[in-house]
Scaffold this active site. Structure first.
Site, PDB file in Angstrom:
ATOM      1  N   GLU A   1     -11.728 -24.451   0.615  1.00  0.00           N
ATOM      2  CA  GLU A   1     -12.426 -25.007   2.199  1.00  0.00           C
ATOM      3  C   GLU A   1     -12.229 -23.380   3.023  1.00  0.00           C
ATOM      4  OE1 GLU A   1      -8.843 -24.903   0.836  1.00  0.00           O
ATOM      5  OE2 GLU A   1      -7.483 -24.937   1.695  1.00  0.00           O
TER       6      GLU A   1
ATOM      7  N   CYS B   1      -3.437 -26.195  -3.535  1.00  0.00           N
ATOM      8  CA  CYS B   1      -2.007 -25.582  -3.223  1.00  0.00           C
ATOM      9  C   CYS B   1      -0.943 -26.078  -3.218  1.00  0.00           C
ATOM     10  CB  CYS B   1      -2.596 -24.894  -2.339  1.00  0.00           C
ATOM     11  SG  CYS B   1      -1.711 -23.046  -1.250  1.00  0.00           S
TER      12      CYS B   1
ATOM     13  N   HIS C   1      -7.515 -21.658  -2.460  1.00  0.00           N
ATOM     14  CA  HIS C   1      -8.251 -22.769  -1.504  1.00  0.00           C
ATOM     15  C   HIS C   1      -9.873 -22.903  -1.553  1.00  0.00           C
ATOM     16  CE1 HIS C   1      -4.321 -23.245   0.611  1.00  0.00           C
ATOM     17  NE2 HIS C   1      -4.364 -22.685  -0.175  1.00  0.00           N
TER      18      HIS C   1
END
Lengths: 221, 276
Positions: free
Chosen positions: B226, B93, B224
């Site tokens: 994560e 990002c 993302h």
């Protein structure tokens, strides 16, 4: 009548965007030798049609003063200019130069030049959105050919205006990690909308800037 | 910061990032150490780390343009040097925006800015967009996606306002395609690539969601991973097998702690041998 209209807006308080840009240009890109100042504005330019200049000015002023998409009276200064129809607002563009320019200017060879560089998004529908928004709120005035973006007023040293203008391109366009900062050429473009040679006013012994010290003969490009 | 961290992934903390802790947790979940590395620490300390991750969030409040100020930071000299030596570097990002503004991506001409991550273009709306999307893992040279099969569909969240990969240089785009640099594309839950919103959530050229450098060790991705590293992070009503898996796990804490679809991006680093 048809007239060209410009709206310039900047923060009343310290503008951290221009402060960060200044620090990055001077400390990370090491352009401190040539740069003399940087001011950051939001900008709208458009053609407006109405019965006369005063009507255009007052009507657009009514809308942009009340619509936070353009200005917020709590945090912005603005100047609305109608070509041939006067201007309104509390921002004085002609004197809007950083205060440290004059002292340095005294000892400069060549000259100090100020360039107003309009940075706009390419292929964006934002400008169309602003135009629709204005036309929906205006009475007896309509706008067309609207350009919206941000203006960077870059004040720079140069032997002459051409050399300074060439340097401006290097500062603005991000070509690589070590070159340029203020736009990415893959989705933004820029044009110099006016340039000014800053000259010390003869009858001002202190050579102050930002108040009465500079006589900036503003030249539209 | 540890004195030596050969099994450690450095997660760079620029002023304003906000995904560093989740990213560190995801890295630790695959058995690696993760250290948060402040942007103003001695960059030479990065020399010993096995990989570098630039996490998401903001850097310098995204002033001027997302990622551009961080791209000029001194620490990026070192990241660029390590990337050139083949060290794995992942930008997520805002980290992807930093890599693009640094010219490390696409990296065909080293440090030349050949791409942009421009403001999203979406149907009938503008600005920030946050949702789960689907990615298709492309046949590429990217080392960060080696744990996925070619054509595998990866559900994952996006959350950004400037995520549209664009270039004005069509020769660069062609070269990127020939080099196998388009690692991830936005697609439907069945893997169909369609340019229409919301399948392509930001109007990216070629539906690009992740782009690697020609060598494959540097990846800039807007989604993302994560935030998709545990099954509990997956929405129950998500289309496809991951949604069904999550639905079946509801109420079972141990199952909820199982791996999510994004974790394998980090696992890829573990499986790589001979990090330079």
């Amino acid at each position: 009548m048809k007239a060209r209209v410009e709206l310039w807006v900047r923060l009343k308080v310290v503008d951290l965007v221009s402060q960060t840009a200044w620090m990055t240009l001077v400390e990370k890109l090491e352009l401190g030798d040539d740069l003399r100042g940087l001011v950051h504005y939001s900008y709208w330019g458009m053609d407006a049609e109405g019965s006369d200049g005063m009507t255009i000015l007052s009507e657009i002023d009514r809308v942009v003063r009340m619509d936070s998409a353009f200005t917020n009276q709590n945090k912005h200064l603005y100047r609305l200019i109608v070509e041939g129809g006067g201007s309104t607002g509390d921002l004085v563009l002609e004197k809007d130069f950083p205060m440290n320019v004059a002292a340095k200017h005294q000892s400069e060879r060549g000259g100090i030049f100020s360039f107003d560089c309009l940075v706009r998004e390419l292929h964006s529908n934002r400008e169309e959105g602003f135009k629709k928004r204005l036309n929906a709120r205006l009475k007896a005035v309509s706008v067309s050919d609207l350009k919206a973006g941000e203006v960077w007023r870059v004040i720079i040293r140069g032997r002459n205006e051409d050399e300074a203008a060439k340097r401006i391109k290097e500062i603005i366009i991000t070509r690589s990690r070590r070159e340029g900062l203020l736009l990415n050429p893959h989705y933004q473009g820029f044009e110099i909308i006016s340039s000014t040679r800053l000259e010390k006013e003869r009858n001002d012994p202190k050579g102050r800037v930002g108040t009465a010290g500079i006589n900036p003969a503003r030249k539209r490009v | 910061m540890a004195d030596t961290f050969k099994d450690t992934v450095a997660i760079i903390q620029f002023p304003g990032v906000n995904c560093e802790y989740e990213t560190a947790a995801a890295v630790r979940s695959v058995g690696l150490d993760a250290d948060l590395f402040r942007w103003n620490e001695n960059p030479e300390l990065l020399e010993e780390c096995m990989a570098v991750i630039l996490p998401g969030g903001f850097s310098y409040q995204d002033r001027i343009r997302a990622g551009v100020v961080a791209a000029k930071d001194r620490i990026m000299d070192k990241v660029s040097e390590l990337a050139r030596k083949g060290r794995p570097v992942l930008g997520i990002c805002n980290g992807a925006q930093v890599l693009v503004e640094s010219g490390l991506i696409p990296g065909i001409h080293w440090e030349r800015v050949d791409l942009a991550l421009a403001p999203n273009v979406m149907m009938d709306r503008e600005g920030y967009y946050c949702n789960w999307v689907f990615l298709r893992n492309e046949d590429s040279r990217c080392i960060w996606t080696t744990a996925f099969g070619t054509g595998e569909i990866i559900p994952i969240p996006v959350a950004h306002a400037e995520g549209r990969f664009v270039t004005e240089d069509m020769d660069i785009l062609e070269e990127m395609k020939q080099n196998g640099q388009i690692a991830l594309r936005y697609c439907s839950s069945r893997g169909e690539v369609d340019d229409l919103f919301p399948l392509n959530p930001n109007g990216s050229l070629e539906n690009m969601a992740g782009v690697c450098n020609p060598e494959g060790n540097v990846l800039a991705m807007m989604p993302h991973p994560e935030r998709a590293s545990w099954l509990r992070q997956v929405p129950e009503d998500l289309l496809g097998s991951w949604g069904r898996k999550r639905w079946r796990a509801a109420g079972d804490v141990s199952k909820m702690e199982m791996e999510g679809p994004g974790r394998r991006f980090f696992a890829a680093v573990l499986s790589r041998e001979g990090v330079k």
